[in-house]
Design a protein around this motif. Structure first.
Motif, short mmCIF file in Angstrom:
data_model
loop_
_atom_site.label_atom_id
_atom_site.label_comp_id
_atom_site.label_asym_id
_atom_site.label_seq_id
_atom_site.Cartn_x
_atom_site.Cartn_y
_atom_site.Cartn_z
N MET A 157 -2.45 4.50 6.42
CA MET A 157 -1.85 3.73 7.52
C MET A 157 -1.51 4.64 8.69
O MET A 157 -1.67 4.25 9.85
N ASP A 177 -3.57 -5.33 9.55
CA ASP A 177 -3.01 -6.63 9.17
C ASP A 177 -3.29 -6.94 7.70
O ASP A 177 -2.41 -7.45 6.99
N ARG A 219 -3.67 -4.88 5.27
CA ARG A 219 -2.79 -4.06 4.42
C ARG A 219 -1.36 -4.57 4.42
O ARG A 219 -0.68 -4.53 3.40
N HIS A 220 -0.90 -5.04 5.57
CA HIS A 220 0.45 -5.61 5.63
C HIS A 220 0.55 -6.85 4.74
O HIS A 220 1.54 -7.02 4.02
N GLU A 270 0.60 -5.82 1.12
CA GLU A 270 1.91 -5.26 0.76
C GLU A 270 2.94 -6.37 0.56
O GLU A 270 3.77 -6.29 -0.35
#
Length: 81
Positions: free
Chosen positions: A15, A72, A74-75, A78
């Motif tokens: 990131m 986005d 990855r967010h 998560e």
């Protein structure tokens, strides 16, 4: 590098690397605007500037979109954990 290969490459970055690279893209777009935009003619967003600047601008936009999509993604991943 085609868009698919670039997208695959983004998946291998951290990131921190993604956000650093995204800032570099923003900086490069800003520099292109500074160097190639015209008050009297079409600007880069309207297809103006030199053909080389226009090509680079279009490629930067694609890379920017792909990078933001990866960040986005990855967010979301998560948040789903």
């Amino acid at each position: 590098m085609d868009d698919t290969a670039y997208s695959q490459e983004l998946m291998t970055k951290t990131m921190d690397e993604l956000t650093t690279d995204l800032q570099k893209i923003y900086d490069r777009i800003e520099l292109l605007f500074t160097l190639h935009n015209s008050l009297d003619d079409l600007d880069l967003t309207q297809g103006g500037g030199t053909p080389e600047a226009q090509t680079e601008y279009q490629q930067l936009l694609v890379h920017q979109r792909l990078m933001v999509e990866e960040i986005d993604r990855r967010h979301v991943m998560e948040m789903l954990k």
